[in-house]
Design a protein around this motif. Structure first.
Motif, mmCIF file in Angstrom:
data_model
loop_
_atom_site.group_PDB
_atom_site.id
_atom_site.type_symbol
_atom_site.label_atom_id
_atom_site.label_comp_id
_atom_site.label_asym_id
_atom_site.label_seq_id
_atom_site.Cartn_x
_atom_site.Cartn_y
_atom_site.Cartn_z
ATOM 1 N N UNK A 23 42.190 -38.137 51.943
ATOM 2 C CA UNK A 23 43.434 -38.819 51.601
ATOM 3 C C UNK A 23 44.289 -38.021 50.626
ATOM 4 N N UNK A 24 43.678 -37.102 49.902
ATOM 5 C CA UNK A 24 44.413 -36.349 48.883
ATOM 6 C C UNK A 24 44.801 -34.950 49.345
ATOM 7 N N UNK A 25 44.551 -34.614 50.622
ATOM 8 C CA UNK A 25 44.870 -33.253 51.065
ATOM 9 C C UNK A 25 46.377 -33.004 50.962
ATOM 10 N N UNK A 26 46.784 -31.905 50.299
ATOM 11 C CA UNK A 26 48.219 -31.646 50.071
ATOM 12 C C UNK A 26 48.880 -30.944 51.251
ATOM 13 N N UNK A 27 49.115 -31.664 52.322
ATOM 14 C CA UNK A 27 49.741 -31.076 53.506
ATOM 15 C C UNK A 27 51.241 -30.901 53.272
ATOM 16 N N UNK A 28 51.765 -29.771 53.724
ATOM 17 C CA UNK A 28 53.191 -29.509 53.575
ATOM 18 C C UNK A 28 53.996 -30.336 54.572
ATOM 19 N N UNK A 29 54.901 -31.129 54.059
ATOM 20 C CA UNK A 29 55.782 -31.897 54.919
ATOM 21 C C UNK A 29 55.156 -33.113 55.566
ATOM 22 N N UNK A 30 53.907 -33.409 55.232
ATOM 23 C CA UNK A 30 53.208 -34.538 55.840
ATOM 24 C C UNK A 30 52.421 -35.282 54.781
ATOM 25 N N UNK A 31 52.155 -36.545 55.033
ATOM 26 C CA UNK A 31 51.378 -37.359 54.096
ATOM 27 C C UNK A 31 50.152 -37.899 54.847
ATOM 28 N N UNK A 32 49.098 -37.079 54.839
ATOM 29 C CA UNK A 32 47.869 -37.452 55.535
ATOM 30 C C UNK A 32 47.390 -38.835 55.108
ATOM 31 N N UNK A 33 47.368 -39.055 53.789
ATOM 32 C CA UNK A 33 46.817 -40.298 53.279
ATOM 33 C C UNK A 33 47.544 -41.519 53.798
ATOM 34 N N UNK A 34 48.878 -41.460 53.822
ATOM 35 C CA UNK A 34 49.655 -42.604 54.293
ATOM 36 C C UNK A 34 49.319 -42.939 55.740
ATOM 37 N N UNK A 35 49.181 -41.909 56.574
ATOM 38 C CA UNK A 35 48.899 -42.156 57.986
ATOM 39 C C UNK A 35 47.538 -42.821 58.165
ATOM 40 N N UNK A 36 46.538 -42.360 57.421
ATOM 41 C CA UNK A 36 45.206 -42.930 57.590
ATOM 42 C C UNK A 36 45.073 -44.296 56.946
ATOM 43 N N UNK A 37 45.802 -44.554 55.884
ATOM 44 C CA UNK A 37 45.822 -45.903 55.325
ATOM 45 C C UNK A 37 46.392 -46.875 56.350
ATOM 46 N N UNK A 38 47.458 -46.470 57.030
ATOM 47 C CA UNK A 38 48.047 -47.329 58.062
ATOM 48 C C UNK A 38 47.075 -47.545 59.218
ATOM 49 N N UNK A 39 46.506 -46.466 59.744
ATOM 50 C CA UNK A 39 45.621 -46.597 60.901
ATOM 51 C C UNK A 39 44.392 -47.444 60.579
ATOM 52 N N UNK A 40 43.772 -47.212 59.435
ATOM 53 C CA UNK A 40 42.572 -47.985 59.114
ATOM 54 C C UNK A 40 42.895 -49.453 58.852
ATOM 55 N N UNK A 41 44.096 -49.726 58.347
ATOM 56 C CA UNK A 41 44.463 -51.129 58.146
ATOM 57 C C UNK A 41 44.533 -51.886 59.461
ATOM 58 N N UNK A 42 44.871 -51.173 60.541
ATOM 59 C CA UNK A 42 44.941 -51.799 61.859
ATOM 60 C C UNK A 42 43.572 -51.803 62.552
ATOM 61 N N UNK A 43 42.828 -50.740 62.401
ATOM 62 C CA UNK A 43 41.520 -50.665 63.050
ATOM 63 C C UNK A 43 40.536 -51.661 62.456
ATOM 64 N N UNK A 44 40.723 -52.054 61.206
ATOM 65 C CA UNK A 44 39.830 -53.026 60.580
ATOM 66 C C UNK A 44 39.869 -54.380 61.270
ATOM 67 N N UNK A 45 40.898 -54.615 62.062
ATOM 68 C CA UNK A 45 40.963 -55.872 62.806
ATOM 69 C C UNK A 45 39.904 -55.923 63.914
ATOM 70 N N UNK A 46 39.352 -54.760 64.260
ATOM 71 C CA UNK A 46 38.433 -54.690 65.398
ATOM 72 C C UNK A 46 37.076 -54.067 65.056
ATOM 73 N N UNK A 47 36.990 -53.368 63.941
ATOM 74 C CA UNK A 47 35.759 -52.656 63.582
ATOM 75 C C UNK A 47 35.414 -52.932 62.117
ATOM 76 N N UNK A 48 34.117 -52.881 61.813
ATOM 77 C CA UNK A 48 33.681 -52.816 60.419
ATOM 78 C C UNK A 48 33.792 -51.353 60.017
ATOM 79 N N UNK A 49 34.694 -51.067 59.104
ATOM 80 C CA UNK A 49 35.133 -49.694 58.910
ATOM 81 C C UNK A 49 35.043 -49.292 57.446
ATOM 82 N N UNK A 50 34.599 -48.058 57.215
ATOM 83 C CA UNK A 50 34.565 -47.481 55.878
ATOM 84 C C UNK A 50 35.148 -46.077 55.930
ATOM 85 N N UNK A 51 35.846 -45.691 54.869
ATOM 86 C CA UNK A 51 36.425 -44.359 54.770
ATOM 87 C C UNK A 51 35.510 -43.469 53.935
ATOM 88 N N UNK A 52 35.477 -42.179 54.282
ATOM 89 C CA UNK A 52 34.753 -41.230 53.444
ATOM 90 C C UNK A 52 35.410 -39.863 53.531
#
Length: 296
Positions: free
Chosen positions: A14-43
Motif C-alpha cells: 500500500x505504501x509503494x511510491x509509484x510515479x503517477x499512480x496510487x497503488x494503495x488507493x486502488x487496492x483499498x477500493x478493490x478490497x472494500x468490494x471483494x469483502x462482500x464475497x470473501x473473507x479477506x486479509x491484506x498483507x
C-alpha cells in the motif's frame, strides 16, 4: 475447501511510491468490494509466504516490482508451486511474470511487437533510428531504462539488456482483460503524460491485436494488461504484456465501467477459488531461468 466463504490473502504494498499512480488507493477500493464475497486479509509481499497456508487462495495485486525482494519472491513462488496453493494470477504466466525474454521471442516470431534484440550481432535486425531504448532484463516500472544513440549500443548489447528502436508513437494504449474477457481500454493522448489516462473506444481490429497476446499467454484465469503503442504507420505494436500485478488505473474509469470490472473480477476469483487446486508440476520461472530468461 469448506462451504464457508472463501478465505483470500490479498498481497499488496500500500505504501509503494509509484510515479503517477496510487497503488494503495486502488487496492483499498478493490478490497472494500471483494469483502462482500470473501473473507479477506491484506498483507505485504514480504509476509505472503508465511501467511498463505491459512487461506484458500492468494491474490497478488499491486505488490510493486519484485526487484527489491527477489529472494523472498522466489521463495514464495517455490512454496506456492510446491504446495499447490491457488495464486491469482496463476504462476504459469509466460510474459512479464517470467521475464523479458518473451519480447525477443515474439519479435523473432513476427508478432506485432516493437523490434527487440539483446546481442550485438543482432543489432542489424533493428530498424534504423536516431535513438534506441535500452532496458535491463531485470528492470521493472521503467527502472534502469535509458535512451541512447546508435553509436553507444554495441558495448551494451551483451545479453543483459534489451534494445529497441525508440518509436515515435502517436499514443500509448492499454487493454485490460479478466480471464480471456476484454473489460476496458485506456490511453494516454499525450505521450509526455503517460499516466494521464482516458477511456479508449477499442475497435474490432484493436481487440484482435490484444487477444492475440492473451491467447498466446494461455493463463486461463487472472488479470492481464496488454500495453501497446500506435506506430507512425497506424499499426499497434506491443510494448509489454503484464501478467503478474498490472496496475488497473480504475480511477480513470466512469463508475459504471469500474463496477463492471469489479463484477467480472469477483466472478473470476470465485470460479478460481472453488475450482480444482493447481498441480505442483514444476515452476515455469525456474525453467525459464535455466534458458536465461530473467524476471523483469
Amino acid at each position: 475447501m469448506s462451504a464457508a466463504r472463501p478465505r483470500v490473502l490479498y498481497v499488496t504494498d500500500l505504501a509503494y511510491p509509484a510515479r503517477g499512480r496510487r497503488y494503495g488507493d486502488e487496492d483499498v477500493f478493490l478490497t472494500s468490494r471483494l469483502r462482500e464475497h470473501f473473507d479477506l486479509a491484506l498483507c505485504h509481499p514480504l509476509d505472503a509466504a508465511a501467511l498463505m497456508d491459512a487461506y484458500d487462495a492468494v491474490v497478488v495485486r499491486n505488490s510493486g516490482p519484485v526487484l527489491g525482494y527477489q529472494k523472498e519472491y522466489d521463495a514464495f513462488r517455490a512454496r506456492a508451486l510446491g504446495s499447490g496453493t491457488r495464486v491469482y494470477n496463476p504462476l504459469s504466466g509466460k510474459a512479464d511474470m517470467a521475464g523479458k525474454q518473451y519480447l525477443l521471442d515474439l519479435s523473432a516470431a513476427g508478432f506485432p511487437v516493437i523490434p527487440t534484440v539483446d546481442r550485438a550481432e543482432d543489432l542489424h535486425r533493428l530498424p534504423t533510428a536516431e535513438r534506441y531504448v535500452v532496458k535491463p532484463r531485470l528492470g521493472a516500472d521503467s527502472l534502469g531504462l535509458r535512451i541512447l544513440p546508435a553509436d553507444r549500443l554495441a558495448g551494451l548489447a551483451d545479453g543483459s539488456v534489451l534494445i529497441q528502436p525508440c518509436v515515435d508513437f502517436a499514443y500509448e494504449v492499454s487493454f485490460y482483460f479478466v480471464d480471456d474477457d476484454f473489460q476496458y481500454a485506456l490511453y494516454a493522448p499525450d505521450p509526455e503524460r503517460r499516466w494521464e489516462l482516458k477511456p479508449y473506444a477499442a475497435t474490432a481490429g484493436d481487440l484482435e491485436f490484444a487477444r492475440r497476446f492473451v491467447d498466446w499467454n494461455g493463463l486461463g484465469h487472472g488479470i492481464q494488461r496488454v500495453d501497446a503503442c500506435r506506430a507512425p504507420d497506424g499499426e499497434l505494436l506491443l510494448v509489454e504484456l503484464e501478467d503478474l500485478n498490472p496496475y488497473l488505473s480504475l480511477d480513470a474509469l466512469p463508475e459504471e465501467a469500474r463496477d463492471a470490472f469489479v463484477t467480472a473480477l469477483t466472478a473470476s476469483l470465485s470460479r478460481f477459488v472453488r475450482g480444482p487446486s493447481p498441480r505442483p508440476d514444476g515452476d515455469p520461472l525456474r525453467r525459464a531461468r535455466r534458458r536465461g530468461r530473467m524476471r523483469g
